[in-house]
Enzyme design. Structure first.
Site, PDB file in Angstrom:
ATOM      1  N   HIS A  94      -8.009   0.740  -2.332  1.00 20.81           N
ATOM      2  CA  HIS A  94      -8.810   1.342  -1.262  1.00 20.81           C
ATOM      3  C   HIS A  94      -9.478   2.602  -1.783  1.00 20.81           C
ATOM      4  CE1 HIS A  94      -6.684  -0.375   2.581  1.00 20.81           C
ATOM      5  NE2 HIS A  94      -7.652  -1.162   2.140  1.00 20.81           N
ATOM      6  N   THR A 150      -7.115   6.037  -2.559  1.00 22.00           N
ATOM      7  CA  THR A 150      -7.408   7.398  -3.034  1.00 22.00           C
ATOM      8  C   THR A 150      -7.107   8.465  -1.981  1.00 22.00           C
ATOM      9  OG1 THR A 150      -9.738   7.122  -2.384  1.00 22.00           O
ATOM     10  CG2 THR A 150      -9.170   6.669  -4.687  1.00 22.00           C
ATOM     11  N   GLU A 166       0.824  -1.217   0.000  1.00 19.92           N
ATOM     12  CA  GLU A 166       0.000   0.000   0.000  1.00 19.92           C
ATOM     13  C   GLU A 166       0.851   1.258   0.000  1.00 19.92           C
ATOM     14  OE1 GLU A 166      -2.883   0.451   3.148  1.00 19.92           O
ATOM     15  OE2 GLU A 166      -3.943   2.002   2.004  1.00 19.92           O
ATOM     16  N   GLU A 172     -12.724   2.325   2.748  1.00 17.13           N
ATOM     17  CA  GLU A 172     -12.102   2.605   4.033  1.00 17.13           C
ATOM     18  C   GLU A 172     -12.630   3.926   4.556  1.00 17.13           C
ATOM     19  OE1 GLU A 172      -7.637   1.264   5.231  1.00 17.13           O
ATOM     20  OE2 GLU A 172      -7.834   2.856   3.793  1.00 17.13           O
TER      21      GLU A 172
HETATM   22 MN    MN Z   1      -5.769   2.417   2.899  1.00 17.24          MN
END
Ligand code: MN
Length: 303
Positions: free
Chosen positions: A206, A181, A147, A241
């Site tokens: 996400h 994002t 990530e 999220e």
């Molecule tokens: Mn995230």
């Protein structure tokens, strides 16, 4: 088609049996395909019970975490790296036991504010650990998502381009780039081209708003985000999220700086997010299919 998911912290702050069943039941009830469970402390997850609940409610799952200073595999200290590798392997065994398809998050460094840039030796060490972790994940059919986060949460991967280069150095087909994002909005010059340029390297996604509350209630240009996903031919998971001081996980909420109350009603928030994602994605795919580009999935060779 993309599987749609929701992060467990939309529902619950911990993972007791009651919290586990409540989060899984509510996620399934809204028609999501998967729940993403935070695994900062993998020993807090009762894998047998979690798998039973996932089976009962017919829901898929993924795990996410960030390493901490004592398990930072980008550290120059071999003992710290060894603890990080052990932590990641422990998370993989929980993932295998609950039937998770993906393990994602800040797996390549600590989730923290750094005060110095990473070192070449630290990056090389992180890549070496992730290659072993990735090989182990592959044996269980698990995809690893690295990530990309903003500069205040790691010093290693802050842009999609950095993550693509890093994942190529790891060099395994199941070690992919994970974009979000919320972080892209801080670091990328152009959200749409970052997605297109990531192309087939993108393996997890996400969706979060600039303030981490309701989608559409911040400043992110989601039309460009969904067009980027359509043009990239992305077919992996999309997980919503969102964090509010209404639902607190002491460790994670503190690290992410969740101080404000942005929502109270988890079900309304998640229902809204599902509709928002489905409608925008559909519109972007329609626009893309009629734009003269090759249809999704054929725009990039080797997919
Ligand atoms: Mn995230």
């Amino acid at each position: 088609m993309n599987k749609l998911g929701v992060h467990a912290l939309v529902w619950v702050g911990g993972w007791s049996h009651d919290e586990c069943e409540r989060a899984i039941a509510q996620t399934a009830e809204l028609g999501f395909d998967l729940i993403e469970i935070p695994a900062l402390d993998p020993s807090s997850i009762d894998a047998v019970f979690t798998r039973k609940m996932l089976d009962r409610y017919k829901l898929g799952t993924t795990l996410s975490l960030g390493l901490d200073a004592s398990t930072d595999i980008s550290s120059a200290d071999p003992d710290t790296q060894a603890r990080g590798e052990a932590r990641l392997m422990q998370v993989l065994s929980v993932a295998r036991d609950i039937g998770a398809t993906h393990v994602c998050g800040i797996l390549y460094s600590a989730l923290q504010k750094y005060f110095e840039p990473p070192t070449d030796a630290g990056i090389a060490g992180s890549i070496a650990v992730l290659r072993r972790v990735g090989e182990s994940a592959a044996r269980h059919g698990i995809t690893i998502g690295l990530e990309v986060v903003n500069r205040y949460e790691s010093n290693v991967l802050n842009t999609a381009a950095q993550a693509v280069a890093f994942a190529r150095r790891v060099g395994l087909p199941n070690v992919k780039v994970h974009l979000d994002t919320y972080h892209m909005n801080i670091e990328e010059a152009d959200l749409e081209s970052a997605l297109i340029d990531s192309g087939a390297m993108l393996g997890y996604f996400h969706i979060g708003e600039s303030g981490r509350g309701y989608l559409g209630a911040g400043n992110i240009d989601f039309d460009r985000v969904f067009r980027g996903l359509a043009k990239a031919g992305y077919e992996g998971p999309i997980t919503f999220e969102s964090f509010s001081s209404a639902v607190v996980n002491k460790q994670l909420s503190g690290m992410l700086g969740i101080w404000r109350n942005l929502w109270e009603d988890s079900a309304d928030l998640a229902r809204h997010a599902k509709g928002f994602i489905e409608h925008r994605l559909k519109a972007a795919r329609e626009a893309h299919a009629r734009s003269g580009f090759a249809p999704s999935g054929e725009s990039f060779s080797g997919r």
